[in-house]
Scaffold this motif. Structure first.
Motif, mmCIF file in Angstrom:
data_model
loop_
_atom_site.group_PDB
_atom_site.id
_atom_site.type_symbol
_atom_site.label_atom_id
_atom_site.label_comp_id
_atom_site.label_asym_id
_atom_site.label_seq_id
_atom_site.Cartn_x
_atom_site.Cartn_y
_atom_site.Cartn_z
ATOM 1 N N VAL A 649 0.856 -1.181 0.000
ATOM 2 C CA VAL A 649 0.000 0.000 0.000
ATOM 3 C C VAL A 649 0.898 1.239 0.000
ATOM 4 O O VAL A 649 1.481 1.587 1.027
ATOM 5 C CB VAL A 649 -0.945 0.031 1.216
ATOM 6 C CG1 VAL A 649 -1.918 1.201 1.091
ATOM 7 C CG2 VAL A 649 -1.709 -1.287 1.341
ATOM 8 N N VAL A 655 -6.789 5.726 1.516
ATOM 9 C CA VAL A 655 -7.155 4.756 2.554
ATOM 10 C C VAL A 655 -8.283 5.343 3.397
ATOM 11 O O VAL A 655 -8.175 6.449 3.937
ATOM 12 C CB VAL A 655 -5.951 4.411 3.457
ATOM 13 C CG1 VAL A 655 -6.366 3.393 4.529
ATOM 14 C CG2 VAL A 655 -4.796 3.865 2.631
ATOM 15 N N ARG A 657 -10.812 4.280 6.602
ATOM 16 C CA ARG A 657 -11.076 3.298 7.660
ATOM 17 C C ARG A 657 -12.257 3.791 8.474
ATOM 18 O O ARG A 657 -12.243 4.899 9.011
ATOM 19 C CB ARG A 657 -9.840 3.120 8.546
ATOM 20 C CG ARG A 657 -9.959 1.968 9.557
ATOM 21 C CD ARG A 657 -8.617 1.665 10.198
ATOM 22 N NE ARG A 657 -8.643 0.469 11.009
ATOM 23 C CZ ARG A 657 -8.829 0.472 12.340
ATOM 24 N NH1 ARG A 657 -8.993 1.626 12.988
ATOM 25 N NH2 ARG A 657 -8.855 -0.669 13.006
ATOM 26 N N ALA A 664 -2.185 4.382 5.393
ATOM 27 C CA ALA A 664 -2.048 2.927 5.460
ATOM 28 C C ALA A 664 -1.584 2.462 6.831
ATOM 29 O O ALA A 664 -1.879 1.336 7.244
ATOM 30 C CB ALA A 664 -1.078 2.459 4.384
ATOM 31 N N LEU A 667 -4.201 0.927 9.233
ATOM 32 C CA LEU A 667 -4.811 -0.383 9.017
ATOM 33 C C LEU A 667 -4.389 -1.344 10.121
ATOM 34 O O LEU A 667 -3.250 -1.333 10.577
ATOM 35 C CB LEU A 667 -4.412 -0.922 7.643
ATOM 36 C CG LEU A 667 -4.896 -0.093 6.442
ATOM 37 C CD1 LEU A 667 -4.282 -0.629 5.154
ATOM 38 C CD2 LEU A 667 -6.407 -0.076 6.367
ATOM 39 N N VAL A 673 -11.456 -5.352 4.375
ATOM 40 C CA VAL A 673 -11.007 -4.374 3.391
ATOM 41 C C VAL A 673 -11.534 -4.710 2.000
ATOM 42 O O VAL A 673 -11.730 -5.881 1.649
ATOM 43 C CB VAL A 673 -9.454 -4.286 3.336
ATOM 44 C CG1 VAL A 673 -8.906 -3.688 4.614
ATOM 45 C CG2 VAL A 673 -8.840 -5.649 3.066
ATOM 46 N N SER A 684 -6.461 2.083 -3.799
ATOM 47 C CA SER A 684 -7.310 2.549 -2.699
ATOM 48 C C SER A 684 -7.705 1.385 -1.809
ATOM 49 O O SER A 684 -7.747 0.226 -2.248
ATOM 50 C CB SER A 684 -8.562 3.249 -3.242
ATOM 51 O OG SER A 684 -9.435 2.338 -3.864
ATOM 52 N N VAL A 685 -7.983 1.727 -0.547
ATOM 53 C CA VAL A 685 -8.394 0.747 0.462
ATOM 54 C C VAL A 685 -9.595 1.318 1.206
ATOM 55 O O VAL A 685 -9.552 2.455 1.679
ATOM 56 C CB VAL A 685 -7.270 0.445 1.486
ATOM 57 C CG1 VAL A 685 -7.735 -0.609 2.490
ATOM 58 C CG2 VAL A 685 -5.993 0.029 0.784
#
Length: 767
Positions: A649, A655, A657, A664, A667, A673, A684-685
């Motif tokens: 990442v 990102v 959350r 990142a 995480l 995810v 992207s996450v």
């Protein structure tokens, strides 16, 4: 394919001087009765490809000149009449200077096709013209080379390492020309005489040429071969090395491929898709791992064709000269020249695109080339050097290690640059220092190719004043005045024009003052009180690209990377946001993700519409491991069937959350995810944690009373959308507020928890 080729041949062909005497009429010649080549001659005559030397004769035994033979070869290419006319126009000046005057009028058009399709090189043509060989008879072995090139088989000939032939006079064939003779013999285009001799030095007759031409055209039709001319095609394309080929049933195959300079892609190839290998039609069985593949698509996204280029060969060297269509390298002490065309993917610094990225004066030092098995330069990475650009200095901020500059180009596009501490700065040609006092002045930038938007030099010019705005009107005479509505103030003022010293441009082209349209966006240069330059562009400018970054603040900044790799900044006033569409529906700013496709419409330097197409998550699961080191964050993700994959990442990835944009490093083990992955890199996450409660201090960026939501900027700088439909809103003193009483810029403390990815506030305290 056959019908298309024959139609093109019927439309087109300018014949040599000896062939212009008379048409073939009923395609019957008195001197062809009983001749061994009669069928071929009359067949080609019926198509208009060959003509007689009189109303009734063909003169089959007359010797062909090199010029005549080349023009015959041009007719095997299948180039359309429309493209032939364009090619001839582009080559007219060169051929006018190169061809003998007595030849130009009847040979120029098809000789231009010979040059464009690679039948003959400029050097070869110039040599033939200078020596007089162009108008002398041509040998059979020389004709073999030109005809193979016309058949688009030269790359195949050049790749051969052995070319066994059974002609009795093989030793007499020039060694370098044997591969060409071999291919023509293998494909039945040339045959030996009664003594099984090829007679390489023998002269060629009109009848022999006609027979060879017909065989060549028939072979090309069977194989689906026609010349593909990069400059005369418009379809989109992508390329890379095949990673996997998977049958999907019904004869279709899913092919995954990855470019050295681009990400990975997957295409479904059906039985209807034309596939070419060595420029010849082939079947999906030729799709093999490790081959370079170019996928061509029509404007509607449907497959146009697929071309296979064999394995890529990496070549690294020192750049000795470069133009947008050619690169010369020094490789291990030897000089190598490689053509560049629109099917070459190019990287300069962080920008990836096409030929437009190449600056002949860019000062590139090194090049890494990937050449396919056809000898075509598929990918090119240039290093070193700089590029020049200019515009109006719009803003200047001090950052760690230097300054952040926003420069607005004359077309209204604003780009952000980094000026490091110690970089060369000149003011009116004299060494100076950068200052906010120069905001609004004209600047010339020297941008490092390998440093993103990093500057090595900045030149400020304050001698002239520059204004940007929309053209209200041009009026008066002796003198004439320009009425301009200022971009920065909105006020309209008039300026006297500079008479004979005035330069007027629109979209980069010179125009007359009378052609300047009201409403155009213009950059105006003043010397004294008189306008000497009007550089105008359309009032509305559309920029397409992908989201590179999104910074949230009272004035947020969207950075878009265009197809040619340029990074353009768009400021967004949070009190007056543009219309936002995401996947065709009304969207919101906080939904923007790095890697999304975006179309930005700007009118008078103000963003009016943002249209985003989201990249879909192509991997999901549960984080099993998180490793952070100096190179970034790596995560192991287990999918729904328990298979675990590792992903890197990068810091550029978006990102989120629990609905909050973060990094990142936030995480955690156990997070659920959804990933957007290109190649080995995560774009992207979106992560959901087990813990859902939270409290945040933030700044209000947008109040949406219809949806009962707040867009907030957290203390970390990240955005957050909060649902206030069930929240109690109070001041620090305890007084109750309505949602409508919250304003842009208010500081608030939020309490609440997550429901899926939405933060639901229970209490909001205005600080």
């Amino acid at each position: 394919m056959r019908a298309k080729r024959l139609a093109a041949l019927c439309l087109a062909l300018v014949l040599t001087l000896s062939l212009l005497v008379a048409p073939a009429g009923a395609v019957s010649f008195t001197d062809m009765t009983g001749h061994w080549a009669r069928e071929d001659v009359e067949y080609l005559a019926g198509l208009g490809i060959v003509k007689g030397t009189s109303n009734t004769t063909f003169s089959p035994d007359r010797k062909m000149t090199a010029c005549e033979a080349l023009l015959f070869c041009s007719r095997a290419t299948g180039v359309s009449a429309a493209d032939k006319a364009k090619i001839a126009a582009s080559q007219a000046e060169y051929l006018g200077q190169t061809l003998p005057e007595s030849v130009y009028s009847w040979a120029a058009e098809e000789m231009a096709v010979c040059l464009e399709t690679g039948i003959i090189t400029p050097y070869e043509l110039e040599s033939m013209c200078e020596s007089g060989a162009l108008l002398k008879s041509i040998s059979r072995e020389s004709l073999a080379m030109y005809l193979v090139r016309a058949m688009q088989l030269a790359p195949l000939a050049n790749s051969l390492t052995s070319y066994p032939m059974n002609f009795a006079d093989v030793p007499a064939i020039t060694k370098t020309l044997q591969p060409y003779v071999y291919l023509l013999s293998t494909y039945g285009v040339v045959k030996g005489n009664e003594s099984n001799q090829f007679m390489p030095q023998g002269e060629l007759t009109r009848a022999e040429m006609a027979t060879m031409l017909r065989r060549a055209i028939d072979f090309m039709d069977r194989q689906g071969i026609s010349a593909e001319l990069p400059d005369y095609t418009s379809y989109s394309w992508s390329g890379g090395v095949i990673q996997s080929v998977t049958s999907t049933g019904s004869g279709s195959y899913s092919v995954s491929y990855t470019g050295n300079l681009t990400g990975s892609a997957t295409v479904t190839i059906t039985t209807e898709t034309p596939i070419y290998e060595n420029n010849m039609r082939t079947t999906p069985v030729s799709l093999k791992q490790g081959q370079y593949i170019r996928v061509n698509t029509n404007s509607d996204g449907t497959l146009h064709s697929v071309r296979l280029g064999g394995a890529l060969k990496s070549i690294t060297g020192t750049v000795t000269s470069i133009a947008q269509n050619s690169l010369t390298l020094l490789v291990d002490g030897a000089t190598m020249t490689l053509p560049i065309d629109r099917f070459t993917k190019i990287q300069v610094g962080e920008r990836v695109g096409g030929q437009v990225l190449i600056d002949p004066l860019g000062g590139y030092t090194d090049a890494q080339c990937w050449v396919d098995g056809m000898g075509h330069l598929a990918e090119l990475k240039l290093s070193g050097g700089t590029r020049e650009t200019a515009g109006i200095l719009t803003s200047l901020e001090t950052t760690s290690g230097g300054y952040s500059l926003v420069v607005t180009a004359f077309n209204g596009a604003a780009s952000r640059y980094l000026l490091p501490t110690g970089a060369k700065v000149t003011v009116n040609g004299t060494e100076g220092v950068v200052s906010t006092a120069y905001v609004g002045e004209y600047v010339r930038l020297t941008v490092e190719n390998d440093g993103g938007n990093k500057l090595s030099a900045l030149a400020v010019e304050t001698v002239s004043d520059y204004l940007q705005g929309s053209v209200a009107s041009v009026y008066g005479s002796d003198p004439t005045y320009l009425s301009l509505t200022s971009l920065s103030t909105g006020a309209t003022a008039s300026y006297e024009l500079g008479g004979n010293n005035l330069s007027v441009k629109y979209n980069g082209l010179d125009i007359t003052l009378q052609q300047l349209a009201s409403g155009s966006f213009a950059t105006v240069q003043l010397v004294g009180n008189r306008v000497v330059l009007i550089d105008a562009y359309p009032a509305s400018v559309v920029t397409r690209g992908t989201v590179a970054s999104m910074t949230y603040d009272l004035t947020s900044v969207l950075e878009v990377r265009t197809a040619d790799g340029e990074l353009i900044s768009f400021p967004l006033d949070m009190s007056d946001l543009p219309a936002i569409l995401r996947d065709g529906k009304t969207g919101t700013l906080e939904q923007i993700r790095v890697g999304d496709s975006v179309t930005v419409t700007v009118r008078y330097n103000k963003v009016t519409t943002l249209e985003f197409t989201a990249q879909k998550a192509n991997a999901s699961g549960t984080i099993q491991r998180v490793v952070q080191d100096s190179s970034g964050v790596t995560i192991d993700v287990a999918d729904s069937v328990g298979e675990t994959r590792t992903y890197r990442v990068p810091v550029t990835a978006t990102v989120t959350r629990d609905g909050v944009t973060t990094t990142a490093s936030a995480l955690r083990l156990g997070d659920q995810v959804a990933l957007v992955v290109s190649g080995d890199e995560v774009l992207s996450v979106q992560a959901q944690s087990a813990s859902t409660a939270g409290t945040f201090q933030a700044t209000v960026l947008e109040v949406n009373t219809d949806k009962m939501t707040l867009l907030l900027k957290l203390s970390s700088g990240d955005p957050l959308v909060a649902d206030l439909s069930g929240a109690h809103i109070v001041t620090v003193a305890g007084a109750t507020l309505t949602m409508g009483q919250l304003k842009l810029g208010d500081s608030v403390q939020l309490y609440g928890s997550y429901s899926n990815t939405q933060f639901v506030a229970t209490l909001v305290v205005r600080l």
